[in-house]
Every structure is written in structure tokens, then in C-alpha cells.
Design a protein around this motif. Structure first.
Motif, short mmCIF file in Angstrom:
data_model
loop_
_atom_site.label_atom_id
_atom_site.label_comp_id
_atom_site.label_asym_id
_atom_site.label_seq_id
_atom_site.Cartn_x
_atom_site.Cartn_y
_atom_site.Cartn_z
N VAL A 172 0.85 -1.09 -0.12
CA VAL A 172 0.19 -0.10 -0.01
C VAL A 172 0.66 1.35 -0.11
CG1 VAL A 172 -2.06 1.26 1.01
CG2 VAL A 172 -1.55 -1.20 1.17
N ASN A 185 5.28 4.24 -4.13
CA ASN A 185 6.48 5.32 -4.42
C ASN A 185 7.02 5.87 -3.32
OD1 ASN A 185 8.37 6.17 -6.53
ND2 ASN A 185 6.97 7.40 -7.48
N GLY A 186 8.13 6.70 -3.57
CA GLY A 186 8.54 7.41 -2.46
C GLY A 186 9.30 6.28 -1.58
N CYS A 219 -0.88 -1.32 -4.55
CA CYS A 219 -2.16 -0.49 -4.41
C CYS A 219 -1.50 1.10 -4.33
CB CYS A 219 -2.98 -0.79 -3.04
SG CYS A 219 -4.16 0.53 -2.65
N ILE A 221 -2.79 5.45 -4.87
CA ILE A 221 -4.21 6.33 -4.98
C ILE A 221 -3.84 7.36 -6.30
CG2 ILE A 221 -5.24 6.42 -2.84
CD1 ILE A 221 -3.14 9.03 -4.06
N THR A 236 -2.65 7.35 6.88
CA THR A 236 -3.42 6.13 6.43
C THR A 236 -2.60 4.89 6.96
OG1 THR A 236 -3.99 7.37 4.23
CG2 THR A 236 -3.96 4.90 4.10
N HIS A 237 -1.66 4.88 7.63
CA HIS A 237 -1.02 3.92 8.44
C HIS A 237 -1.95 2.99 8.97
CE1 HIS A 237 3.58 5.54 8.13
NE2 HIS A 237 2.73 5.63 7.36
N GLU A 284 5.56 1.63 7.77
CA GLU A 284 6.53 2.77 7.90
C GLU A 284 6.17 3.48 9.31
OE1 GLU A 284 9.04 3.86 7.27
OE2 GLU A 284 9.37 2.48 5.61
N GLY A 320 8.89 0.50 10.11
CA GLY A 320 10.01 1.03 8.95
C GLY A 320 10.90 2.01 9.42
N TRP A 367 -6.86 9.55 -1.02
CA TRP A 367 -5.73 10.17 -0.46
C TRP A 367 -6.04 10.48 1.04
CZ3 TRP A 367 -3.71 14.31 1.94
CH2 TRP A 367 -2.14 14.18 2.38
N PRO A 386 2.78 14.58 -3.39
CA PRO A 386 3.31 13.76 -2.34
C PRO A 386 4.47 14.30 -1.45
CG PRO A 386 4.77 13.79 -4.44
CD PRO A 386 3.68 14.79 -4.55
N PHE A 387 4.88 13.86 -0.30
CA PHE A 387 5.95 14.34 0.61
C PHE A 387 5.36 15.44 1.59
CE2 PHE A 387 9.54 16.31 2.01
CZ PHE A 387 10.39 15.14 2.33
N TRP A 392 2.75 16.17 2.84
CA TRP A 392 1.93 16.07 3.90
C TRP A 392 2.44 16.15 5.51
CZ3 TRP A 392 3.81 12.31 6.47
CH2 TRP A 392 4.50 11.01 5.64
N ASP A 400 8.45 12.48 12.07
CA ASP A 400 9.34 12.06 10.83
C ASP A 400 10.66 11.30 11.33
OD1 ASP A 400 9.84 11.62 8.12
OD2 ASP A 400 10.40 13.65 7.49
N HIS A 425 13.21 7.12 14.43
CA HIS A 425 14.78 6.83 14.03
C HIS A 425 15.59 7.10 15.23
CE1 HIS A 425 14.14 5.63 9.86
NE2 HIS A 425 13.73 6.98 9.60
N1 LIG Z 1 12.10 4.70 6.92
C1 LIG Z 1 12.36 5.78 6.42
O1 LIG Z 1 13.51 6.06 6.43
C2 LIG Z 1 11.57 6.85 5.72
C3 LIG Z 1 11.88 7.56 4.91
C4 LIG Z 1 10.82 8.28 4.34
C5 LIG Z 1 9.38 8.37 4.39
N2 LIG Z 1 9.45 7.19 5.40
C6 LIG Z 1 7.62 6.96 5.70
O2 LIG Z 1 7.21 6.28 4.43
C7 LIG Z 1 5.90 6.94 4.31
C8 LIG Z 1 5.86 7.69 3.05
O3 LIG Z 1 6.49 8.64 2.91
P1 LIG Z 1 6.82 9.10 1.44
O4 LIG Z 1 7.85 10.23 1.84
O5 LIG Z 1 7.28 8.12 0.54
O6 LIG Z 1 5.47 9.84 1.11
P2 LIG Z 1 5.13 10.13 -0.45
O7 LIG Z 1 3.73 11.02 -0.40
O8 LIG Z 1 6.13 10.78 -1.22
O9 LIG Z 1 4.55 8.88 -0.89
C9 LIG Z 1 3.67 8.13 -0.38
C10 LIG Z 1 2.97 7.11 -1.43
O10 LIG Z 1 1.82 6.59 -0.97
C11 LIG Z 1 0.77 6.91 -1.81
N3 LIG Z 1 -0.54 6.85 -1.32
C12 LIG Z 1 -0.89 7.80 -0.53
N4 LIG Z 1 -2.24 7.53 0.16
C13 LIG Z 1 -2.59 6.45 -0.07
C14 LIG Z 1 -3.64 5.54 -0.18
N5 LIG Z 1 -4.68 5.93 0.52
N6 LIG Z 1 -3.57 4.46 -0.56
C15 LIG Z 1 -2.39 3.78 -1.38
N7 LIG Z 1 -1.31 4.58 -1.63
C16 LIG Z 1 -1.48 5.81 -0.93
C17 LIG Z 1 1.17 7.93 -2.64
O11 LIG Z 1 0.58 8.21 -3.95
C18 LIG Z 1 2.71 7.60 -2.76
O12 LIG Z 1 2.97 6.86 -3.96
C19 LIG Z 1 5.62 7.55 5.58
O13 LIG Z 1 4.99 7.14 6.53
C20 LIG Z 1 6.97 8.40 6.19
O14 LIG Z 1 6.94 8.62 7.44
C21 LIG Z 1 10.25 6.25 5.93
#
Ligand SMILES: NC(=O)c1ccc[n+]([C@@H]2O[C@H](COP(=O)([O-])OP(=O)(O)OC[C@H]3O[C@@H](n4cnc5c(N)ncnc54)[C@H](O)[C@@H]3O)[C@@H](O)[C@H]2O)c1
Length: 446
Positions: A43, A46-47, A68, A70, A113-114, A131, A158, A217, A233-234, A236, A249, A253
């Protein structure tokens, strides 16, 4: 430290946090066959989701059964790496449709959404990799921990640096008493909560880009119009409805080795200080003071853990530290003051012990890194608890979200009763333990 790393097997054996085979749990129905593959759905692809799925998918026993997202544009990179995986836009539909052809779910969406996605997956009996910071509120984190326990699922948060040698070594040095019993912890990170979006108020409504399902979203959060360059993205992360600012954030860690090393549980008191007046955006530079009950690794009955972000750094107020010491700036870390020395644990690099002359010949224990993602997969396949399952990660993530409650009510000493899930001196803080879910997106308690 030399390269004389111990074998992974020995490391797992000697580290209590990595131990714990539990016989008899129905973790992985197909584990009877040695050729079985773990069927994983994702779920948020990307990112960080792409990074997570690339790591999880590099395990030879993993087969992806559903992606999955959105936003249809986000599938491209995941599809290039793992072609022909079925697409979905709604995780509820994906989990229901896949049924028994899915064993486990990776949740890598924005924070709000977690819990909705992870709880849906766990109710359906799926193991979950979620995550950091696990969830958007203390209540959601608690329900995730309880549901994982009730359903006997293998989970992993994560915050992958948990499994890195630097954080394991930092924690081990604290447990070994290298700098004596611990008197103070100062953790910090360079970024500030408001900076991700770079906004001070909601921007004007814009047309939702093609391929984005804005309703999905928003999910469980209060509906608001789409705006360009503000949330998805990002960005939020800066908004209280969707993310957790700098503490949300990075807290899971940077504070993680402090939890591991000092066996911290739940704080009894939290206070935040900052200058922000927004009730929508997380603050700029902030300081959050946590008081934890003392543990066998701390000097007193209580230990103060201070969090700073947005460029604030701890003072070098210890005779163990050289006045010339340069703390890592943007990347942050933790400065730990013990009774007989101090430790700087950068985010993330090898710890340093002070005074340097005293520790010049200190023999650091040999510790290896291991693959945080594969550990989750291996845990499922072997019916074995992970080191960073929700039982461990829950209290850490609750602590992070307690700091964010304090940030929304600055300059108040909030007294926390973890067992009762409430503040004993602030009904307004207790009201922030749980958020109101959008109609139709309610999460039932575990
Ligand atoms: N562990 C790490 O080092 C690390 C680093 C960056 C981000 N994160 C975590 O990862 C998560 C995502 O962060 P990001 O920076 O990639 O965010 P982002 O907004 O860049 O990416 C989120 C992804 O989820 C999708 N998405 C959004 N809502 C959705 C839904 N309801 N159903 C399905 N897909 C959905 C988006 O389209 C996008 O592809 C966050 O919880 C963030 O805290 C962790």
C-alpha cells in the motif's frame, strides 16, 4: 572498531531483542512447503514505498501479489522492478479481493493512512510491515500493537536503521554501561516540522491531477480540497491532519537506540516549547522534554530525554565533552550523558565515547548490521518474532506522538498515564490522544 564482525547467527543469538522463537503460531499457513513464497501486497508504492518494496522484494521467498496506490503515476517504478503485479487504488478492495492469496502487507503511505490500512490488513490476518511512525495518534499506535498481539501476527516498523550496526552498537554501549548509568539524553534533528511544505496556511484549491484519487488520499482525515505542491506527495508531513512534523518524521529513528539501550517504557511527563501559533501546521524549531521512569540503565529514579528539532542543538554542558566538539548539524543524533562519560550517537554513524583519552583503547563490542526488511520476511517464514515488532515499536511510536500532543499544547507540563491512555492533568491533551475519523473511515478498537 575492527572488521571482526560476529556472524549474524551469533548476533541474533546474543541479542535479546532479536530473539524469541514462538512455536505453534499460525503465522504462515503455507510454511509447510519449503518452496512456498510469501505473498506480499503493498500500500503506497512510490517514495519510501518503492524503497521498502525493493528491499522486501529482494528476498528470494517474496512474491508480490498486489500494488495499491491512489495515484496511477506512482506505479511505474514499482512495475519496472516487479512487472505484472495487479494494481489497486483502494487498499480495502485489494485486501478483500486478494483474500488468501495474500499473506502479508507493506504499508508505506502518508502517516494518517498507516493505521487504517494496517488495521484492515491485520484484521484480515495479514502480517504487516508499517513505516514509521506507525500511526498518526497514540490511540492508533496502541490499537495496532494490541491487534498484532491478539492476532499473533509478525510485524515490523519501518525505522530500518534499527537493524544497522551503528544504532545497535550505540544501544549496546548504553546497556553495557560504557559511560556508566545514564543521567540525560539529548536527541535532535536539523529539519523543522513546518519546513516540509514551506507554507503558513492552506493554499487555494486546485484541480486534482489526472490519475489521483483525492478522496482515497484523504481517507480517514477530514476532507479538504486538493492543492498543488501542498500535500501529495511528501509535503503532508507539515500538516497536523496528515503527518507528524519533524518529531513524527525522525523521532522513531533517533530515539530508537535510546529505547533499546535504556529499556525506556512510557514517559510520565511531557512538555513542549516553541513559538508557533498554528493549529494546522507543525511548529518550526521546538524542544520537547520527556521524563521517563528510571530503568536499570539510568542513574536516578527518573531520566530526562530532551528532543530538539529545527536547528536547535543541545549545549555541550558536560565536563566529559571537549569544548571543540562539533555536533552533526542537519542529520542530528543523540548526545547521552552518563555518570562516567558521554556518548555521541550520530544519525546514523558509529558512536563516539568521551572523554576521548579515557576511551582511546576501549574495545567496542563486535556487532553486525542485518537486513531489517528480510528480518520481517524471515520472521514470518520461521514463526519468529522480529526485533522491531509492534510490541517493541509501539511504546516508541506512542512516545513520539505524545511529544506531538505536547507540541499542540505548548508550555504545559502534561502528566501521562500510559495504562489508562490519558493525561491525568489535562482533559484537552487527553482529547488529542485519538483523532476524529472521517465518516465511513472509523477504526474499531483492537
Ligand atoms: N524509514 C524511512 O527512512 C522513511 C523515509 C521516508 C519516508 N518514510 C515513511 O514512509 C511513508 C511514506 O513517505 P513518503 O515520503 O514516501 O510519502 P509520499 O507522499 O512521497 O509517498 C507516499 C506514496 O503513497 C501513496 N498513497 C498515498 N495515500 C495512499 C492510499 N490511501 N493508498 C495507497 N497509496 C497511497 C502515494 O501516492 C505515494 O505513492 C511515511 O510514513 C513516511 O514517514 C520512511
Amino acid at each position: 572498531m575492527k572488521n571482526a564482525y560476529i556472524s549474524r547467527r551469533r548476533f541474533l543469538g546474543q541479542t535479546a531483542l532479536f530473539a524469541g522463537a514462538i512455536a505453534g503460531f499460525p503465522y504462515f499457513a503455507r510454511s509447510a512447503s519449503p518452496n512456498s513464497l510469501l505473498q506480499v501486497a503493498v500500500v503506497g508504492v512510490n517514495g519510501q514505498g518503492l524503497s521498502d518494496l525493493s528491499e522486501i522484494g529482494s528476498h528470494k521467498k517474496v512474491k508480490f501479489v498486489g500494488f495499491c496506490d491512489i495515484d496511477t503515476k506512482q506505479f511505474q517504478k514499482a512495475d519496472e522492478k516487479f512487472p505484472h503485479v495487479r494494481h489497486f487504488s483502494d487498499y480495502r478492495e485489494m485486501i478483500a479481493t486478494l483474500g488468501d492469496t495474500c499473506d502479508a502487507v507493506q504499508v508505506s503511505t502518508p502517516d494518517h493512512t498507516h493505521a487504517p490500512a494496517a488495521m484492515t490488513a491485520m484484521r484480515a490476518g495479514k502480517h504487516v510491515y508499517c513505516e514509521k511512525p506507525l500511526a498518526q495518534t497514540v490511540w492508533e499506535v496502541r490499537q495496532m500493537r494490541l491487534l498484532a498481539e491478539k492476532k499473533k501476527l509478525i510485524t515490523q516498523m519501518g525505522n530500518q536503521i534499527h537493524s544497522h550496526m551503528a544504532y545497535q552498537l550505540g544501544a549496546r554501549l548504553l546497556r553495557d554501561g560504557a559511560i556508566g548509568k545514564i543521567k540525560e539524553v539529548h536527541s535532535y534533528i536539523g529539519v523543522s516540522g513546518i519546513a516540509y511544505a514551506g507554507l503558513t496556511a492552506r493554499p487555494p484549491e486546485a484541480t486534482v491531477p489526472e490519475g489521483v484519487d483525492w478522496n482515497l488520499w484523504i481517507g480517514s482525515a477530514p476532507m479538504r480540497p486538493y492543492a498543488a505542491e501542498a500535500y501529495h506527495p511528501f509535503k503532508w508531513r507539515s500538516w497536523q491532519d496528515f503527518g507528524g512534523g519533524a518529531l513524527g518524521d525522525f523521532g522513531c529513528h533517533v530515539l530508537d537506540p535510546m529505547f533499546m539501550g535504556l529499556a525506556l517504557t512510557a514517559p510520565t511527563s511531557i512538555r513542549a516549547e516553541h513559538d508557533s501559533t498554528s493549529n494546522e501546521l507543525w511548529p518550526g524549531p521546538e524542544t520537547v522534554y520527556y521524563t521517563f521512569p528510571g530503568t536499570p540503565y539510568t542513574a536516578g529514579k527518573e531520566v530526562l530525554v530532551t528532543w530538539r528539532d529545527g536547528g536547535l542543538q543541545p549545549a555541550l554542558a558536560s565536563s566529559f565533552l571537549p569544548a571543540t566538539l562539533k555536533l552533526p548539524k542537519g542529520s542530528g543524533g543523540s548526545l547521552v550523558i552518563g555518570e562516567s562519560g558521554a556518548m555521541l550517537l550520530p544519525h546514523w554513524a558509529k558512536p563516539r565515547l568521551f572523554p576521548e583519552e579515557k576511551f582511546a583503547h576501549y574495545k567496542f563490542p563486535d556487532i553486525d548490521s542485518h537486513n531489517h526488511y528480510h528480518a520481517w520476511v524471515d520472521g514470518i517464514l520461521a514463526n519468529q518474532k522480529t526485533s522491531d515488532g509492534f510490541d517493541y515499536a509501539g511504546p516508541l511510536a506512542e512516545t513520539v506522538q505524545l511529544g506531538n500532543i505536547a507540541a499542540r499544547l505548548p508550555r504545559k507540563d502534561l502528566k501521562w498515564d500510559a495504562a489508562a491512555l490519558k493525561f491525568t492533568n489535562s482533559p484537552e491533551a487527553t482529547a488529542l490522544v485519538k483523532r476524529a475519523f472521517r465518516t465511513g473511515w472509523e477504526i474499531q478498537p483492537a
